[in-house]
Design an enzyme around this catalytic site. Sequence first.
Site, PDB file in Angstrom:
ATOM      1  N   ARG A  48       0.834  -1.200   0.000  1.00 46.80           N
ATOM      2  CA  ARG A  48       0.000   0.000   0.000  1.00 46.80           C
ATOM      3  C   ARG A  48       0.866   1.247   0.000  1.00 46.80           C
ATOM      4  O   ARG A  48       0.564   2.233  -0.663  1.00 46.80           O
ATOM      5  CB  ARG A  48      -0.945   0.012   1.215  1.00 46.80           C
ATOM      6  N   TYR A 101     -17.344  16.472 -15.896  1.00 51.01           N
ATOM      7  CA  TYR A 101     -17.623  15.037 -15.927  1.00 51.01           C
ATOM      8  C   TYR A 101     -18.572  14.683 -14.780  1.00 51.01           C
ATOM      9  O   TYR A 101     -18.410  15.147 -13.646  1.00 51.01           O
ATOM     10  CB  TYR A 101     -16.309  14.262 -15.808  1.00 51.01           C
ATOM     11  N   ASP A 173      -7.882  18.092 -15.521  1.00 50.46           N
ATOM     12  CA  ASP A 173      -8.177  16.715 -15.909  1.00 50.46           C
ATOM     13  C   ASP A 173      -7.763  16.577 -17.374  1.00 50.46           C
ATOM     14  O   ASP A 173      -8.410  17.111 -18.270  1.00 50.46           O
ATOM     15  CB  ASP A 173      -9.666  16.421 -15.731  1.00 50.46           C
ATOM     16  N   LYS A 198      -8.412   5.200 -19.490  1.00 53.60           N
ATOM     17  CA  LYS A 198      -8.751   5.656 -20.829  1.00 53.60           C
ATOM     18  C   LYS A 198      -7.558   5.548 -21.785  1.00 53.60           C
ATOM     19  O   LYS A 198      -7.068   4.454 -22.024  1.00 53.60           O
ATOM     20  CB  LYS A 198      -9.309   7.079 -20.746  1.00 53.60           C
TER      21      LYS A 198
END
Length: 378
Positions: A48, A101, A173, A198
């Site tokens: 982590r 978005y 973004d 993406k």
Amino acid sequence: MTGFDTLAIHAGQDPDPRTGAVAIPIYQTSTYKQDGVGGLRSGYEYSRSANPTRAALEEAMAALEVGARGRAFASGLAAEDAYFRTACRPGDHVLLPGDAYGGTFRLVARVLANWGVEYTSVPLDDLDAVRSAVRPNTKVVWCETPTNPLLGIADIAGLADIAHGAGAHLVVDNTFASPYLQQPIALGADVVVHSTTKYLGGHSDVVGGALVAADAELGEQLAFHQNAMGAVAGPFDAWLVLRGIKTLGVRMDRHCANAERIAEFLVGHPAVDRVLYPGLPSHPGHDLAARQMRGFGGMVSFTLRGGEETALKVCGLVSVFTLGESLGGVESLIEHPGRMTHSSVAGSPLEVPNDLVRLSVGIENVEDLIDDLTSALA
């Protein structure tokens, strides 16, 4: 200066020192042997906190976005949440795009708002409107360019001046453009966020997110929250994104070329009312996009003269395009934002037109894509 494609293939990805493996290994481990109490071997103790595969991706992302520090997350929204929890406190104010978005809007309006964060939606292509919307407690100007799904273009350098004049961060973004087409930090942004699901991953087989900070100190603060909150990218997911990044440049060239051809086809079609694509000279942000982007991207949106009923029919009549959410993969996708990706903003000031169709144009033969749309629009 090292070229983009060279960085995409090599940044953070030296051959494995133990075996000479050219591809970064997938370090599928949760913990690491320590050389005595507190004696970390190569800085790793628990995955982590840090993992070698994820570290390679984070170094690559920082290099591609010309930033000081990159951090990889389990999703784009996990990355966004980690940023907001780092930068904002109850009572702070955030400026959002007028067509943000849907997932970002939901995070701010329905999660962070309950934590005491205020927000205002403003058209980011109007710098005067942005200046007027800034408050004394504004801490973040959140920018998408191109926007999702209306493909608006914002002036990154202009927004950076406004944000910094107010003592706020400009966060961009950059998912739609990818670092191949646009590098917001070079234009003044403080943080870049990606859904690596993406274009960076590029093959519709991974979910992930990333933050890149322009400033090393802010990068360390993001690293603290990444570890404290725990929504990290797993090693296999990080490896998939690294693999996708290697071909980002060549894929984006084809995405852009195909999207331009399709946009030109749609402009001349009698069933189409309006085409939204920054590569068209008629687009209000065309000149700005040409200045701050290498190309105009692979996303095309359009509205139909027959309204929502026709838009829904077209989405169901394609055969090469796949009806589905997400974007940026090698295969072409079609969707109805109002019913799908942006349903969370229905009834809000960010509601999208119900006659809007969004295309994620893939890298298939463009003639096949045009034939598919011709048949669906008939």
